[in-house]
Design a protein around this motif. Structure first.
Motif, mmCIF file in Angstrom:
data_model
loop_
_atom_site.group_PDB
_atom_site.id
_atom_site.type_symbol
_atom_site.label_atom_id
_atom_site.label_comp_id
_atom_site.label_asym_id
_atom_site.label_seq_id
_atom_site.Cartn_x
_atom_site.Cartn_y
_atom_site.Cartn_z
ATOM 1 N N GLU A 87 0.848 -1.197 0.000
ATOM 2 C CA GLU A 87 0.000 0.000 0.000
ATOM 3 C C GLU A 87 0.880 1.243 0.000
ATOM 4 O OE1 GLU A 87 -1.139 -2.118 3.011
ATOM 5 O OE2 GLU A 87 -3.278 -2.337 2.600
ATOM 6 N N THR A 88 0.462 2.240 -0.772
ATOM 7 C CA THR A 88 1.364 3.355 -1.027
ATOM 8 C C THR A 88 0.870 4.703 -0.526
ATOM 9 O OG1 THR A 88 0.396 3.654 -3.201
ATOM 10 C CG2 THR A 88 2.332 2.237 -3.051
ATOM 11 N N CYS A 91 0.723 7.730 -2.889
ATOM 12 C CA CYS A 91 1.980 8.223 -3.466
ATOM 13 C C CYS A 91 2.862 7.066 -3.896
ATOM 14 C CB CYS A 91 2.750 9.050 -2.447
ATOM 15 S SG CYS A 91 2.144 10.707 -2.287
ATOM 16 N N THR A 94 6.651 7.567 -3.945
ATOM 17 C CA THR A 94 7.328 7.603 -2.643
ATOM 18 C C THR A 94 7.737 6.192 -2.230
ATOM 19 O OG1 THR A 94 5.989 9.503 -2.024
ATOM 20 C CG2 THR A 94 7.119 8.364 -0.247
ATOM 21 N N ALA A 95 6.846 5.238 -2.454
ATOM 22 C CA ALA A 95 7.092 3.881 -1.987
ATOM 23 C C ALA A 95 8.197 3.166 -2.760
ATOM 24 C CB ALA A 95 5.804 3.060 -2.063
ATOM 25 N N ASP A 98 11.485 7.251 -2.419
ATOM 26 C CA ASP A 98 11.897 8.056 -1.266
ATOM 27 C C ASP A 98 11.891 7.254 0.027
ATOM 28 O OD1 ASP A 98 11.821 10.694 -2.782
ATOM 29 O OD2 ASP A 98 9.820 9.894 -3.097
ATOM 30 N N ASP A 99 10.905 6.372 0.171
ATOM 31 C CA ASP A 99 10.817 5.557 1.382
ATOM 32 C C ASP A 99 10.456 4.145 0.951
ATOM 33 O OD1 ASP A 99 10.249 4.219 3.683
ATOM 34 O OD2 ASP A 99 8.961 5.769 4.543
ATOM 35 N N SER A 101 10.872 1.339 2.455
ATOM 36 C CA SER A 101 10.883 0.335 3.524
ATOM 37 C C SER A 101 9.785 -0.716 3.357
ATOM 38 C CB SER A 101 10.801 1.015 4.891
ATOM 39 O OG SER A 101 9.670 1.855 4.977
ATOM 40 N N ALA A 102 8.587 -0.295 2.941
ATOM 41 C CA ALA A 102 7.512 -1.285 2.811
ATOM 42 C C ALA A 102 7.816 -2.263 1.673
ATOM 43 C CB ALA A 102 6.177 -0.584 2.570
#
Lengths: 227, 251, 224
Positions: A87-88, A91, A94-95, A98-99, A101-102
């Motif tokens: 799930e983003t 964005c 971003t997933a 930029d981040d 981790s998920a």
């Protein structure tokens, strides 16, 4: 990337090439590109082309949770335990950039539960022309555009078109109907990308995803070659 | 002026040796009067009769219930409990302590607690269960009598199973409560809030699935052999309906 | 210690997965309970004094060096919704990854070993603060602010709310964040002496109920 960097704990931190037990992790290839360019269809075609010879899994980054994962499940290109949806939060870029981790959790969980894996395809949610994958998440990335999205996209460039390890111009069968100039698209892409490869494909034709699958095989051969 | 009341009621249940449950201790004090009523086979039944309305500000009320190994007890109340403002400035306290031994079962099903305007009550309910004890514990709060602003009410519910805390929840509402209690994250204007805790040893291997029932109660399996059913509603009647529906669905 | 480490840890761009969670705001928006800045403020205020206080106290306790396993169990008992427990553990695992890369520490490595599926995020946050050389109040500030900041930025995306309004909501909550942090740190010091069971258990019934509605929803933008 720190390919020979190891950590003491039970999870690798980012792009480490080795899993905590010392084995080589799966090659991770990202597929990005605008909405409707055929990312999910290309992923599905790659799964069908490669699943007999490779152990593979898919992570989707939907804008609206699970849509793409549900499509892959419906098409039954892989068993459900080999498809994971991230799930983003509205964005998707971003997933994947930029981040991450998920997405890192998702690829590691797939290796733990469905592994050992040779290849994990990470599909981005349909996003804009600037969205690229972090090198902390994927080892190589494919950017998928299509002829119906406008034949000026290669000329406009942008990080995806310019820097992706492979540019795929999809739906070439539609070119006559949408008035797209394929030779011009190929020339513009060449001008933007220098030596980086470009594949023009139509999944409706017999060759289908063959060239992209061959490119993936070559990346995997590089990945598994002794250093 | 009446003095603030300090009172404790005690209920002890143990097997009577003939397949039923005896109540060797059934002691009330002040406004707290436990009465034995007709039970069912094996299960003793007690009703707490409020001899005075209360608790009032400054009161200290306490109910202690112990269910011994193999005993089965149901405790209800004759009517809703009404928290009222007292002449004393302090908050009132109502503490419920429940202990259930292995193989024992307690169904703690009192009527609603109504927080009247101007009242100030702090309720604590603490259940300590052995590993193979069973429990159904209902707690319902109504914020204000009809058309009335509620008083201040804080309620803490703690459940321990074999010494391990599986639930620790505090809800604070009414004037002077921390901000946002009536906003969209907490109660959103609902005036009835309640929960039922169900503890069954068989939940350990087979926890029920989390879900939200049609009438609005959520079924929340806890980190232990226990489930919390929780709901908010416009009024006491709809709250009871929502909780009863979720409880019935557990089977 | 470097106080600037607090800015790194509290930065919304710290890559620990928070961007994909709305703190219940998506479900509240869908239920029609948040339609503008006024309701967002009350939503955030309610979060701050309930789950925000509990999280801040857990984070402060972990920063003080309390046993993470005991704190993690205390977090479980204060989070009845399995969807929220799952989200807290996933976020904890993501934060732990980022924290270990940023401030390597034996305590963080041990936490990763003991909780392969993730510990509750506030517990990880407290240990991350500790590894960064920060104190209990710093950890509590991070956690309390996160409890409202994530919901506010999610609401900007969900409602196309004016971002200036959302930032105004957060700024006006600042004095209450200070109060919550004071309470959280006091509670953590008490817990250090008396054990984690004395930690606050402030709860928000609608956040728990809506979290399950959200988890069962087939189409959603945010993970929680």
């Amino acid at each position: 990337m720190h390919l020979d960097h190891t950590h003491s704990g039970p999870v690798a931190l980012s792009a480490d090439a080795r899993r905590p037990d010392g084995t080589r992790r799966a090659l991770r290839i990202g597929l990005g590109g605008p909405v409707g360019s055929g990312k999910t269809a290309t992923v599905a075609a790659l799964c069908r082309a490669l699943r007999e010879e490779l152990s593979l899994a898919v992570v989707t980054n939907d804008i609206y949770t699970r849509e793409d994962a549900e499509f892959l499940l419906r098409e039954a290109v892989l068993p459900p335990e080999r498809i994971s949806a991230v799930e983003t939060g509205a964005c998707p870029h971003t997933a994947i950039r930029d981040d991450i981790s998920a997405n890192l959790e998702a690829v590691e969980d797939l290796e733990d539960t469905a592994g050992p894996l040779d290849l994990i395809l990470v599909e981005s949610g349909g996003d804009n022309l600037t969205a690229t994958f972090s090198k902390g998440l994927v080892d190589a990335q494919i950017f998928v555009i299509d002829v119906a999205g406008g034949d000026d996209i290669p000329r406009k460039g942008g990080p995806g078109v310019t820097t992706a390890d492979l540019l795929v111009v999809n739906k070439t069968d539609l070119a006559p109907y949408v008035g797209s100039d394929l030779p011009r698209m190929a020339a513009d892409a060449k001008a933007q990308r220098g030596e980086l490869p470009v594949v023009l494909q139509s999944l409706r034709e017999e060759t289908g995803v063959r060239d992209v699958a061959d490119w993936v095989r070559a990346r995997l051969a590089d990945w598994t070659a002794p250093a | 002026m009446t003095a603030a009341v300090t009172a404790t009621a005690r209920i002890h249940a143990r097997p009577d040796g003939r397949g039923g449950t005896a109540l060797p201790v059934l002691a009330g004090e002040g406004p707290l009067a436990p009465r034995r009523t007709r039970g069912t086979a094996g299960e003793a039944s007690v009703v707490l009769v409020g001899a005075m309305s209360g608790p009032l500000g400054g009161d200290r009320l306490r109910v202690e219930t112990e269910v011994a190994e193999g005993a089965r007890l149901r405790v209800g109340s004759a009517a809703a409990t009404l928290a009222l403002p007292g002449r004393h400035q302090d908050e009132a306290r109502y503490d419920v302590r429940l202990t259930v031994a292995d193989g024992g079962e307690l169904r703690w099903l009192p009527e609603q607690l109504i927080s009247a305007g101007g009242s100030d009550l702090y309720v604590t309910t603490r259940a300590d269960l052995a590993a193979r004890a069973r429990l159904v514990l209902r707690e319902e709060q109504v914020l204000g009598r009809t058309g009335e602003e509620p008083g201040r009410l804080t309620s803490r519910l703690t459940v321990r199973i074999a010494g391990r805390c599986v639930l620790d929840q505090e809800l604070s509402c009414g004037p002077g409560a921390p901000g946002g209690w009536d906003g969209p994250a907490v109660l959103a204007g609902h005036r009835a809030v309640g929960q039922i805790v169900v503890v069954r040893p068989e939940f350990a291997p087979h926890p029920p699935a989390a879900r939200v029932c049609p009438a609005g109660a959520a079924v929340l399996p806890l980190a232990g052999p226990a489930v919390l059913l929780t709901a908010v509603a416009p009024d006491a009647l709809q709250l009871r309906r929502a909780l009863d529906e979720a409880l019935a669905a557990l089977g | 210690m470097s106080r600037a480490a607090l800015l790194v840890l509290a930065d919304g761009r710290f890559p620990a997965g928070g961007h994909a969670h709305s703190g219940g705001a998506e479900a509240a928006v869908r239920a029609g309970r948040i339609t503008g800045a006024g309701e967002l403020a009350e939503f955030c205020r309610g979060r701050l004094h309930t789950t925000g206080l509990v999280s801040a106290a857990l984070a402060a306790s972990a920063a003080l060096g309390m046993d993470p396993a005991g704190l993690d169990a205390a977090a479980d008992a204060r989070t009845p919704s399995p969807a929220l427990r799952g989200a807290a553990r996933r976020l904890g695992r993501q934060l732990l990854r980022a924290a270990r890369a940023t401030w390597p520490s034996a305590e963080l490595d041990a936490l990763a070993r003991d909780f392969p599926k993730g510990a509750h995020q506030p517990v990880v946050l407290g240990l991350a603060a500790r590894a960064a050389g920060l104190g209990a109040a710093d950890a509590a500030y991070c956690s309390a602010y996160e409890s409202v900041g994530g919901a506010a930025s999610a609401t900007v995306r969900l409602l196309s709310l004016d971002p200036l309004d959302a930032t105004g909501v957060l700024a006006r909550l600042a004095p209450e964040v200070d109060l919550v942090v004071d309470r959280a740190v006091a509670a953590a010091r008490e817990a250090l002496a008396e054990g984690p069971e004395t930690l606050p258990g402030a709860s928000a019934p609608l956040l728990e109920i809506l979290a399950e509605t959200h988890a069962a929803s087939p189409a959603r933008l945010f993970a929680s």
